[in-house]
Design an enzyme around this catalytic site. Sequence first.
Site, PDB file in Angstrom:
ATOM      1  CG  HIS A   1     -11.421  -8.684   5.430  1.00 52.18           C
ATOM      2  ND1 HIS A   1     -10.909  -9.697   6.215  1.00 52.18           N
ATOM      3  CD2 HIS A   1     -10.606  -8.588   4.358  1.00 52.18           C
ATOM      4  CE1 HIS A   1      -9.835 -10.193   5.631  1.00 52.18           C
ATOM      5  NE2 HIS A   1      -9.628  -9.549   4.514  1.00 52.18           N
TER       6      HIS A   1
ATOM      7  CD  GLU B   1      -1.730  -2.414   1.295  1.00 52.91           C
ATOM      8  OE1 GLU B   1      -0.628  -2.680   1.828  1.00 52.91           O
ATOM      9  OE2 GLU B   1      -2.522  -3.297   0.914  1.00 52.91           O
TER      10      GLU B   1
END
Length: 754
Positions: A546, A475
């Site tokens: 998540h 990321e």
Amino acid sequence: MSAAQPIPARHKNVNRAEVCDQNFIEFVQGWSGSPQRAPRGDESVLPGSLCSAQDFLELFESQLVSRHLDLMARVLRVKNKVFYTIGSSGHEGNAMVARLTRHTDPAFLHYRSGAFMAERFRKLPGMDPIMDSALSFAASMDDPASGGRHKVWGSKPLWVIPQTSTIASHLPKALGTAVAIEQARRIGHELPVPADSIAICSFGDASANHATAQTAFNAAQWTAYQKLPAPVLFVCEDNGIGISVKTPNDWIHASFSVRRDLDYFRADGLDLANGYEQVARAVHHCRTTRRPTFLHLRTTRIMGHAGTDFEIEWRSFEELMAVEASDPLLRSAAIALESGLYTRESLLAKYEDTRRKCFAAAEEADRRPKLDRLEDVIAPLAPYSPHKVAAEAQRADHAERRLTAFGGEEKLPERQPPRHLAIQINNALHDLFCKYPEALLFGEDVAQKGGVYTVTKGLHKAFRNARVFNTLLDETMILGLAQGYANMGMLPIPEIQYLAYFHNACDQIRGEAASLQFFSNDQYRNPMLVRIAGLGYQRGFGGHFHNDNSITALRDIPGLVVGCPSRGDDAATMLRTLAALAKVDGRVCVFLEPIALYMTKDLYEPGDGQWLTSYPPPEQAMPLGEGRIYGEGANDLLIFTYGNGVPMSLRAAREIEKRHGWKVRTVDLRWLVPLNEAFIAEQARSARRILVVDEGRHSAGVGEGVITAIVEAGLGATPLRRVVGADTYTPLAGAAFLVLPGDADIVAMAAELV
Ligand SMILES: Cc1ncc(C[n+]2csc(CCOP(=O)(O)OP(=O)(O)O)c2C)c(N)n1
Ligand SMILES: [Mg+2]
């Protein structure tokens, strides 16, 4: 010097800047060699050197400018005329890198780049490195780099993009810029710099160990391994130390000379006559092969880490004197005298003349205006031109490209029946790609697979590899690439697969992308539209990572814009505005997509299809800050919410109306950063009771901002409650719903307001 020899009194001076200054003068005065016939023009400065007399004279002058700026800063800091003392002394060999590259090669520089800058200033006529640097040291508003916001190395005309003091944080964006330079050709984008430019990125030996540096090296290697071009010149200025921690002997060479697909070069930054050819080789290699290149530049650090670093407190005199003896300016002085280019007298005169110029510039800079109004300080943070943004967001002159992308008139999304959020985001992205040929979408799994939730499905097929591509799994690097593309004038739309993994790379937005406009006084911008899938309530895929519901880390990033849609039509009009904010005002924008709503079709009952929406035609856009009001004019209870909270609140409102006979108004805030406080107050004013439904965490979430806006508007007396997530990570399976607000919690909290 052996330990047995007594240390001369002068060398026991605690002020090592004075020692180094005196060392230079004594060295020149005491030089007793015999000079050559002075070389001229492009003759070698010393026999066998690739550095010509002309090269040497200018490089040496740049070194002297850098040194005297350092010495000046040490003197004037104590008089409060200068506000920064991390210097470049010992690193002046980096002037060679500037000389051997072009002023259009974007440069991301280490804080010891005084000589690099002085040398790069030569590349354009009429520029004054001494005055410009002095203005920055003095934090004057006239500082052309940052407008007095920080002592940074930066220059718009010289393509030196100001960097933060967070070491290593600039490596990913430098690599991103190199990749962007090459990618421009593949998408037919016109670059702001020549097509054979390289990106230059310098840093220290200790910084080379940082995760953010390592990610850039790895990504560069990953790129070159696939035979893709990445013309970045990493310059490791190795002085063997980081503040007080010594780098293990030969570590940089041992670690970097053996890396696959990172081509290692070594150069002596302490000796212009020797180092010049070595630096030239590295630059030539990078420019011609377009491969990531690692230049290991030998430097030394004299005068301590900064003015506040009293080295004598933690190092022996012997060690300090040995380091000071390696001062590259002593070597340059020797070359100047040996070559016959200077005499002792002319060199001392040059030295003192440079000192005078630096002090005079600093005194002048001290008289120049400082930032003395908050409005001026923050002016470049969050530029916003509402009319231009609205016009850009509504601009829809891409009708033909839409027809091709969507497959004909009949297939245009606005002609289709209402659909759910994921489909409308997908349609809106196709639309943005038609509108902006410079738009790129990238991230993990976004290409052929179309993302883990198929939100980007079809984009790769329609717009191909050069515009829609998978990155490596990192990321930090995804956001570094975004900054690189933005630097080269493209419109990056990176995807972060899950909010939890944004937190993993947050500094690239928090510290870097969002701060560029501020630290460059709005001369440089890195517009981008970052899509982040997040928030809780997923039924298929459980657990914290998540279902991360904490957006606090985004809330206080100065200048950032965060939009969070709860339904498909809003998503489309919001994306248009975010892209326009990026294009018009250079803003860094985040689009926070509630995963649990991607596929939601129904609102009240299974099969009612009430959460499907029609696709808004391309000339519609949502103004920044505008909320959506359900139940306009209903005043018994007002619910402020966003994201998953919107359908939950609408369902709860029905139940509350039934139970209490109240009329309920629900407001979807839609824009979470900045919060539209005026709109919140205006809505709250007519309400008898207020609930804030915030699916984020109890502490520091959006709800706190909403309540503050209500109270600060003088409406604190209105009965007011929050329904908010607990301060915890989200557990797996059904337990997740214990920590997040639900329909029943909203109904129950409303009862407390009776
Ligand atoms: C991420 C981060 N951690 C810590 C610091 C504090 N810090 C500033 S400079 C420095 C040492 C850097 O050493 P090196 O990379 O060798 O550069 P040098 O100063 O020696 O040129 C440290 C620890 C920082 N600026 N950024
Ligand atoms: Mg170092």
